[in-house]
Design an enzyme around this catalytic site. Structure first.
Site, PDB file in Angstrom:
ATOM      1  N   GLN A 120       0.834  -1.202   0.000  1.00  0.00           N
ATOM      2  CA  GLN A 120       0.000   0.000   0.000  1.00  0.00           C
ATOM      3  C   GLN A 120       0.873   1.258   0.000  1.00  0.00           C
ATOM      4  O   GLN A 120       0.559   2.245   0.662  1.00  0.00           O
ATOM      5  CB  GLN A 120      -0.920   0.015   1.220  1.00  0.00           C
ATOM      6  CG  GLN A 120      -1.843  -1.197   1.304  1.00  0.00           C
ATOM      7  CD  GLN A 120      -2.770  -1.119   2.500  1.00  0.00           C
ATOM      8  OE1 GLN A 120      -3.899  -0.653   2.424  1.00  0.00           O
ATOM      9  NE2 GLN A 120      -2.276  -1.593   3.642  1.00  0.00           N
ATOM     10  N   CYS A 121       1.931   1.212  -0.759  1.00  0.00           N
ATOM     11  CA  CYS A 121       2.944   2.264  -0.753  1.00  0.00           C
ATOM     12  C   CYS A 121       3.017   2.913  -2.132  1.00  0.00           C
ATOM     13  O   CYS A 121       2.682   2.297  -3.152  1.00  0.00           O
ATOM     14  CB  CYS A 121       4.302   1.648  -0.378  1.00  0.00           C
ATOM     15  SG  CYS A 121       5.703   2.783  -0.449  1.00  0.00           S
ATOM     16  N   GLY A 122       3.472   4.152  -2.166  1.00  0.00           N
ATOM     17  CA  GLY A 122       3.662   4.826  -3.439  1.00  0.00           C
ATOM     18  C   GLY A 122       4.699   4.154  -4.317  1.00  0.00           C
ATOM     19  O   GLY A 122       4.714   4.346  -5.541  1.00  0.00           O
ATOM     20  N   THR A 145       4.949   0.805  -4.489  1.00  0.00           N
ATOM     21  CA  THR A 145       4.521  -0.576  -4.714  1.00  0.00           C
ATOM     22  C   THR A 145       4.699  -0.997  -6.171  1.00  0.00           C
ATOM     23  O   THR A 145       4.961  -2.164  -6.468  1.00  0.00           O
ATOM     24  CB  THR A 145       3.052  -0.770  -4.270  1.00  0.00           C
ATOM     25  OG1 THR A 145       2.957  -0.502  -2.876  1.00  0.00           O
ATOM     26  CG2 THR A 145       2.573  -2.180  -4.540  1.00  0.00           C
TER      27      THR A 145
END
Length: 206
Positions: free
Chosen positions: A81-83, A85
Site C-alpha cells: 500500500q505504498c507509493g 509498490t
C-alpha cells in the site's frame, strides 16, 4: 625510534587513511559498504542466510541457504500500500533478467512503515496476482530496530544503513565481502543497481 613507537606511528597512519577514504566516499554520495562475514566455498552460504523463513501466506518455508548459496542476493523490504509498490514490476523484470546468472531476490513484506496489509492473503494478492512476482517472498516481518528479522539486522549492520522507507534495497556479494545499499527512490532496474550486480557476478565467476 623504538619498535613500540614504530607500531604506534603505523597504526595512526592507517587510521588517517581509513578516515580519508570514508570522507571521499561520503563526499561523492556513495554509501561505503562494510565487509561482512565471507565464505570461500560455493557449497557454503552466508551466516545471515543459514536458516528458514516462512513463505508469504503459506505454511511452507523458504530455505534461505538453498536459495542464496553461491549467488549475488538482493534483499528488499516491500509494502503493498505504498507509493513505491509499482516497483514490484521492476523487481520482477530484474529477476527475470538475472535469475539464470546466479542472482536471486528475496522479498520481505513489512508493516514497519505502516503501509502493509494486516492480512497476508491481501499482501500475497498484490505480489503474485497484481504484479506476477515469481521471486521468493517471505511472510510479513519487521525490518527496522531491535524487532527486525535476522536478515535485515545483518544487512543493516553490514551496510551501515537501515531502511528509511519501503523498497529499500541491499545487494550482497556472493561471498559476503560487500553489501551495497540503495534507497527507495532508486528503481530496481536502474544502472546504478545493475552495475553493482554485474560487478559482483564477475567477481564471483573468477
Amino acid at each position: 625510534m623504538n619498535t613500540e613507537q614504530g607500531f604506534a606511528l603505523k597504526a595512526m597512519l592507517l587510521t588517517l587513511a581509513i578516515i580519508a577514504v570514508t570522507s571521499i566516499a561520503a563526499a561523492s554520495g556513495v554509501r561505503a559498504a562494510a565487509p561482512t562475514t565471507t565464505v570461500s566455498s560455493t557449497d557454503a552460504c552466508l551466516p545471515q542466510f543459514q536458516h528458514e523463513m516462512r513463505a508469504l501466506h503459506s505454511k511452507d518455508s523458504h530455505n534461505l541457504c538453498e536459495l542464496t548459496r553461491g549467488k549475488v542476493v538482493m534483499v528488499v523490504n516491500t509494502a503493498s500500500q505504498c507509493g513505491y509498490t509499482g516497483q514490484f514490476a521492476d523487481l520482477e523484470a530484474l529477476y527475470q533478467d538475472y535469475k539464470d546468472k546466479d542472482f536471486v531476490i528475496l522479498g520481505f513484506p513489512s508493516d514497519s512503515f505502516k503501509q502493509e496489509h494486516a492480512d497476508e492473503e491481501k499482501t500475497a494478492s498484490v505480489c503474485f496476482v497484481n504484479f506476477g512476482v515469481t521471486f521468493p517472498m517471505m511472510a510479513t516481518t519487521p525490518v527496522t530496530g531491535s524487532d527486525a528479522n535476522s536478515v535485515f539486522q545483518a544487512v543493516t549492520a553490514a551496510s551501515g544503513e537501515a531502511p528509511k522507507w519501503n523498497f529499500h534495497k541491499y545487494i550482497v556479494a556472493a561471498d559476503g565481502s560487500e553489501v551495497q545499499s540503495f534507497p527507495s527512490k532508486v528503481i530496481p532496474t536502474d544502472r546504478a543497481i545493475t552495475d553493482v550486480i554485474d560487478s559482483y557476478l564477475a567477481t564471483a565467476a573468477k
